[in-house]
Design a protein around this motif. Structure first.
Motif, short mmCIF file in Angstrom:
data_model
loop_
_atom_site.label_atom_id
_atom_site.label_comp_id
_atom_site.label_asym_id
_atom_site.label_seq_id
_atom_site.Cartn_x
_atom_site.Cartn_y
_atom_site.Cartn_z
N PRO A 109 6.53 47.42 31.86
CA PRO A 109 5.20 46.81 32.05
C PRO A 109 4.04 47.79 31.97
O PRO A 109 2.90 47.36 31.80
CB PRO A 109 5.29 46.20 33.46
CG PRO A 109 6.36 46.98 34.14
CD PRO A 109 7.35 47.34 33.08
N HIS A 110 4.31 49.10 32.07
CA HIS A 110 3.22 50.08 32.07
C HIS A 110 3.24 50.91 30.79
O HIS A 110 4.22 50.95 30.06
CB HIS A 110 3.33 51.00 33.29
CG HIS A 110 3.42 50.28 34.59
ND1 HIS A 110 4.35 50.57 35.56
CD2 HIS A 110 2.68 49.23 35.08
CE1 HIS A 110 4.19 49.76 36.59
NE2 HIS A 110 3.18 48.94 36.31
N SER A 166 5.36 46.04 26.44
CA SER A 166 5.54 45.34 27.72
C SER A 166 6.91 44.70 27.85
O SER A 166 7.38 44.42 28.97
CB SER A 166 4.44 44.28 27.89
OG SER A 166 4.46 43.35 26.81
N ASP A 198 2.89 51.31 24.15
CA ASP A 198 2.69 50.15 25.02
C ASP A 198 3.61 49.04 24.54
O ASP A 198 3.35 48.39 23.53
CB ASP A 198 1.23 49.70 24.96
CG ASP A 198 0.94 48.57 25.95
OD1 ASP A 198 1.84 48.23 26.74
OD2 ASP A 198 -0.18 48.02 25.93
#
Length: 533
Positions: free
Chosen positions: A214-215, A210, A208
């Motif tokens: 963003p995903h 960002s 993760d």
């Protein structure tokens, strides 16, 4: 092969996040907490956990001596696990049961070094005696018998390892690209080799970040034909992550690439952009085409300046610093030659190479376009040396090559005993009228490979090093530099009796400065480094 000596990647949690980590087939679930959906990557669901003890790698090497060969790669046959009463390799058990007082026989299991685990070490303080590298890790073992330190991965390395990420052939370690020595993993089918530290590194299942995307990104083992949206390359050997929702693909290392950097090939900072404007662009480093649909680095101050992501992050191009959030300081740019465009110069030694077109005569530009492997083989056409420690500029149209040292020689220079400026000549341009050097009184013909300076009006000629000095960029006395932990003092050579060079023994120092270290004097930095080796 003993099943206890086979390592497989299984899904486990580290700090509450899912990873694929190496496990032994003898380990049970009682020691390492795992996620509820535990699965083995190779499909073996019978593996379990227990906390094992491990042999000293020195004993493993000694027990396997009869299988060692300098000429070919042979598989290791000694398990890393410390033998139990019920199960032990005969050769290992024989060494452990022997009455020999040989200090090389390590009869105790290795122990973790708790004081330095989970801390990044220092290259000057650590070398793993299993893989013989200075590769820094965060977890280590020590043998209390031989007092040697080892990577955790090198100690625990199973005889066979099933890694889901790496499938491409390679010569050096295909993960970190460093040399391989005593202990490493090798796959003869794909000619693949890896350090234990690299081969057993935990693989995050999800990433993760960002800032990059963003995903949530998911690990995708079957990455053979996926084009990375960050670097624009297909790298089968790199762990790859995908976002099915956006059809976004990125290599694991590309996810963490810096956003703002400074490279040696451009005067301004460059920043990462995920897409380029329409048009045909070439890389400011390698001069090859840049894909408009993939990421690249660009300069916000110079229009249409782009660099491939991996070209910008090469060790010989980038200084390794992430400058995001760091204020930019004004720069003073000294032009040592005529700049035609970014990364392109016009050097006086190449002005006789001309191409004729209908609209007149043009001069070929010089580029910093050679990659590190090409630079190692290229020979400078001024000094006729490969000089592997210097970058080289090249002419793409006629294969002309010049090293950075020769490229930065001044076209004109002042000699204290001549009222005119002396002009640089290439060695092959010398003639009979330029016969002797005014300083060393040796023939100029001996400088055919280096060029020389001459005054046509006064018939004055000098070797380059006689006019500019052996260390032309170290002519500021009273400075102190450090070389391999030794202090070197740069002093003016202005005493009545010039000192003797410690390296040349009988020769006095002729240059404008001398280098002094530990009561020894050297006429040049080259003499000092030769003595220091």
């Amino acid at each position: 092969m003993n099943s206890n000596s086979v390592g497989a990647f299984r899904e486990r949690e580290i700090d509450g996040k899912p990873f694929y980590i190496v496990t032994f087939s003898s380990q049970t679930d009682t020691t390492i907490p795992s996620s509820s959906g535990e699965t083995a990557i190779d499909g073996d669901h019978d593996l379990s956990f227990q906390q094992p003890l491990f042999l000293c790698p020195s004993l493993r090497l000694k027990a396997d001596e009869e299988n060692y060969s300098y000429s070919e790669l042979l598989p290791f046959n000694i398990s890393p696990l410390f033998p139990s009463i019920s199960s032990a390799d005969q050769q290992v058990q024989h060494l452990l049961d022997s009455d020999s007082r040989d200090a090389n026989i390590c009869k105790l299991p290795v122990v973790p070094i708790y004081w330095c685990n989970n801390k990044h070490g220092d290259y000057a303080q650590f070398i793993c005696r299993a893989c013989d590298t200075f590769k820094i890790d965060t977890d280590y073992y020590i043998c209390l018998t031989c007092d040697q330190m080892f990577h955790k991965e090198c100690v625990e390395s199973p005889l066979e390892l099933k890694n889901p990420s790496y499938q491409k052939p390679c010569v050096s370690c295909m993960c970190c690209d460093l040399a391989l020595f005593s202990l490493f993993y090798h796959c003869p089918t794909y000619e693949l080799s890896m350090h234990p530290v690299c081969a057993m590194k935990p693989i995050p299942i999800f990433i993760d970040n960002s800032k990059r995307h963003p995903h949530l990104l998911t690990f995708f083992p079957k990455q053979a034909s996926l084009l990375c949206d960050v670097c624009g390359l297909i790298k089968e050997a790199f762990p790859t992550y995908v976002c099915p929702r956006c059809i976004f693909v990125a290599h694991q290392d590309c996810i963490y690439f810096p956003y703002v950097i400074k490279i040696y090939r451009h005067q301004h900072r460059i920043s990462f952009t995920s897409s380029l404007p329409s048009g045909k662009w070439s890389c400011g480093v390698c001069r090859r085409k840049v894909d408009n649909n993939c990421g690249a680095y660009t300069c916000n101050k110079c229009s249409h300046y782009f660099v491939h992501t991996r070209c910008a992050l090469r060790n010989d191009v980038w200084d390794g610093r992430d400058l995001e959030g760091v204020p930019e300081e004004p720069e003073i740019i000294l032009e040592l030659f005529e700049t035609i465009a970014d990364g392109i110069i016009l050097h006086f030694s190449h002005d006789h190479h001309q191409g004729h077109f209908s609209d007149g005569t043009i001069v070929h530009p010089l580029f910093l376009a050679l990659d590190p492997d090409q630079e190692l083989e290229a020979t400078c056409q001024i000094c006729q040396q490969k000089a592997t420690f210097l970058q080289k500029l090249n002419c793409i149209e006629c294969d002309y090559v010049i090293c950075f040292k020769c490229a930065t020689l001044p076209y004109e220079a002042k000699y204290k005993h001549d009222t005119h400026l002396l002009t640089f000549w290439e060695g092959k341009e010398e003639s009979d009228q330029y016969g002797w050097c005014e300083v060393c009184e040796n023939q100029i013909v001996y400088s055919r490979e280096d060029g020389f300076y001459a005054c046509d009006d006064c018939c004055t000629t000098l070797h380059v090093h006689c006019l500019l000095g052996e260390d032309m960029y170290m002519l500021k006395p009273s400075q102190t530099i450090t070389y391999i932990k030794r202090e070197v003092h740069i002093l003016p050579n202005n005493t009545r009796s010039r000192p003797l060079c410690h390296y040349h023994v009988d020769n006095r120092c002729p240059q404008k400065v001398v280098f002094k270290s530990e009561d020894m004097t050297f006429c040049s930095f080259r003499c000092f480094t030769r003595n220091a080796v």
